[in-house]
Scaffold this active site. Structure first.
Site, PDB file in Angstrom:
ATOM      1  N   VAL A   1     -71.530  -7.556 -22.101  1.00 38.37           N
ATOM      2  CA  VAL A   1     -71.020  -6.795 -20.976  1.00 38.37           C
ATOM      3  C   VAL A   1     -71.532  -7.449 -19.697  1.00 38.37           C
ATOM      4  CG1 VAL A   1     -72.942  -5.149 -20.834  1.00 38.37           C
ATOM      5  CG2 VAL A   1     -70.679  -4.472 -20.036  1.00 38.37           C
ATOM      6  N   SER A   2     -70.685  -7.467 -18.667  1.00 45.06           N
ATOM      7  CA  SER A   2     -71.139  -7.871 -17.333  1.00 45.06           C
ATOM      8  C   SER A   2     -71.364  -6.600 -16.536  1.00 45.06           C
ATOM      9  CB  SER A   2     -70.090  -8.747 -16.637  1.00 45.06           C
ATOM     10  OG  SER A   2     -68.945  -7.993 -16.331  1.00 45.06           O
ATOM     11  N   THR A   3     -72.132  -6.680 -15.488  1.00 45.29           N
ATOM     12  CA  THR A   3     -72.463  -5.486 -14.684  1.00 45.29           C
ATOM     13  C   THR A   3     -71.205  -4.826 -14.158  1.00 45.29           C
ATOM     14  OG1 THR A   3     -74.520  -6.540 -14.045  1.00 45.29           O
ATOM     15  CG2 THR A   3     -73.807  -4.657 -12.733  1.00 45.29           C
TER      16      THR A   3
ATOM     17  N   GLN B   1     -69.274  -3.058 -16.973  1.00 46.87           N
ATOM     18  CA  GLN B   1     -69.973  -1.855 -17.429  1.00 46.87           C
ATOM     19  C   GLN B   1     -69.729  -0.696 -16.475  1.00 46.87           C
ATOM     20  OE1 GLN B   1     -74.059  -2.509 -18.317  1.00 46.87           O
ATOM     21  NE2 GLN B   1     -74.471  -0.395 -18.852  1.00 46.87           N
TER      22      GLN B   1
END
Length: 489
Positions: A9-11, A14
């Site tokens: 997941v990337s920030t 997410q």
């Protein structure tokens, strides 16, 4: 069947799409249970982009794959694994080599058939297009913000605090920046960093200063109220003329534009071959020439033990041609004696400079540069000629090497001369009146000046000082050698 779960997941994802690590893992565990697969390991890459394969957990998974730890790799969606078609091909190749299957919990793939490979490739291509399209939109938006003088985010520059709307100058940090710009005129990056650290100053994050950090400050136009945005193209260390810069009202300057641009000229000059000589600890390295062969003289130092047991350090100058090829008979000359001789004959060297017409008071740098370029071109043509003669069997390899040895030395000296003329031309020039005043007060200023100031005096007044000495003097520092100043410009 043994399965490995890969979740990423990337920030941004997410926050916006709910692809949290926990949510992905829950779905994948449920899928594996429905297939009666045994989960042997879970690999989690948090806050990592799928633009490439440089991800810690992905690389660890590939290592475990090669030793047969699992038979299937299960992901929530294909774009959790990769968004690059080329990377997908690379991964599928590795999977095939080790007989490992690939599955997605939300998409139907079968990598064992041609149609399955085509489908997964098309999906990966769309994922790559989405990523690249998003990147283009982000770059366009950032460029638009920069052109309006708005802050584009990132690390707050040293010397400032940001309250979300505008920048505030931090006085003690601003004082250090001014100190750096002042020292940068005569000192190198590592020397400045060493001084700041010894004096107890630290960077914004509390680290010791480094040459890199000092250089970044001296090149950063933010200190005159200018932001820059280069699309992540790696142009930060190119000249500012080649970068995208934008004036902003959000930030107050810490140094004047004159100070900043003068510093850029100084730093640009130091890029040349002999740039180190402009900041070194030797007074004469950027101007002193050998009267026997014309090469530049370089600085060196020796330590001596006095009768009282104290160690003293004495500085000397030696011909660069002699150091490289032993092709010169010029002995080493002690810096202290050289300075004394310069002061003794200073009036004789400079008294005629201002009796000439004003147009001739300062060396014609353009003509000197043209002459140096012409000489260098002639030498390089001679090198090509001897190489051609060797190819056509007109000379043997021994004669070729002998000729090239001499010509290569001449080429180095001519290149140094051309670089020197370029440095002088680009440097801030003194007016005839300023130069005359500096010469008039030279002796009185010399006595009270520190090393860096003495070096600055020499390089401000002289573009060249030629010295000569008796032939046959020993090479080592030993006894004093008889020498004299031939000329000065």
């Amino acid at each position: 069947m043994k399965v490995a779960l890969y979740i990423r997941v990337s920030t941004e994802e997410q926050a916006q799409h709910g692809y949290s690590l926990a949510a992905q893992e829950e779905r994948l565990r449920a899928y594996a249970m429905s297939q009666d697969w045994k989960i042997v390991k879970v690999y989690r890459d948090e806050g990592r982009s799928a633009k490439d394969l440089k991800r810690d957990q992905l690389q660890r998974m590939l290592t475990d794959l090669k030793v047969g730890l699992f038979e299937v790799i299960l992901v929530y969606r294909l774009d959790r694994l990769t968004r690059s078609v080329l990377d997908l091909y690379e991964l599928l190749k590795i999977f095939d080599q080790h007989d490992v299957k690939f599955k997605s919990a939300t998409e139907v793939y079968d990598t064992t058939t041609a149609i399955g490979r085509l489908f997964i490739t098309l999906v990966a291509a769309l994922a790559q297009w989405e990523r690249e399209n998003l990147a283009e939109r982000v770059k366009f938006g950032m460029l638009k913000k920069a052109s309006l003088g708005e802050w584009m985010g990132g690390i707050i520059p040293y010397g400032y605090a940001f309250d979300g709307e505008s920048f505030r100058v931090i006085k003690n940090e601003a004082d250090i920046i001014k100190k750096i710009f002042k020292m940068g005129k005569t000192k190198g990056m590592e020397k400045i960093a060493s001084i700041l650290t010894k004096e107890g100053y630290r960077t914004k994050k509390g680290f010791n200063w480094s040459g890199f950090a000092v250089h970044y400050i001296l090149r950063n136009p933010v200190y005159i109220g200018i932001f820059r945005y280069n699309d992540g193209s790696g142009k930060t260390y190119q000249s500012l003329e080649e970068q995208r810069t934008f004036k902003s009202d959000l930030i107050d300057p810490i140094v004047t534009e004159e100070e900043f641009w003068d510093m850029q000229k100084i730093l640009d000059n130091r890029k040349h071959q002999y740039g180190k000589s402009l900041t070194g600890k030797y007074y004469f390295t950027s101007v002193l020439r050998c009267g026997k062969c014309g090469a530049y003289m370089t600085g060196t130092a020796y330590k001596y033990k006095e009768k009282n047991g104290e160690i003293t350090k004495t500085k000397y100058y030696r011909c660069s041609n002699k150091v490289r090829t032993k092709g010169c008979t010029m002995p080493q000359i002690q810096e202290r004696r050289l300075a004394e001789e310069l002061i003794r004959v200073f009036d004789d060297l400079t008294k005629s400079w201002f009796s000439k017409p004003q147009a001739k008071q300062i060396v014609d740098l353009d003509e000197s540069a043209k002459a140096a370029a012409k000489k260098l071109d002639k030498i390089r043509k001679a090198i090509d000629k001897y190489k051609l003669m060797f190819i056509n069997d007109l000379i043997d390899i021994e004669e070729l090497n002998n000729q090239l040895s001499v010509l290569k030395t001449q080429e180095e000296n001519s290149t140094a001369e051309l670089n020197k003329q370029s440095e002088l031309k680009n440097a801030t020039e003194l007016s005839p009146q300023e130069l005359e005043n500096l010469i008039y007060h030279f002796k009185s200023v010399w006595d009270i000046a520190e090393d860096e100031e003495r070096k600055q005096l020499i390089t401000s007044i002289f573009s060249e000082i030629v010295i000569d000495a008796k032939v046959g003097s020993s090479y080592g520092p030993g006894t004093s050698k008889h020498f004299w100043l031939v000329s000065a410009k």
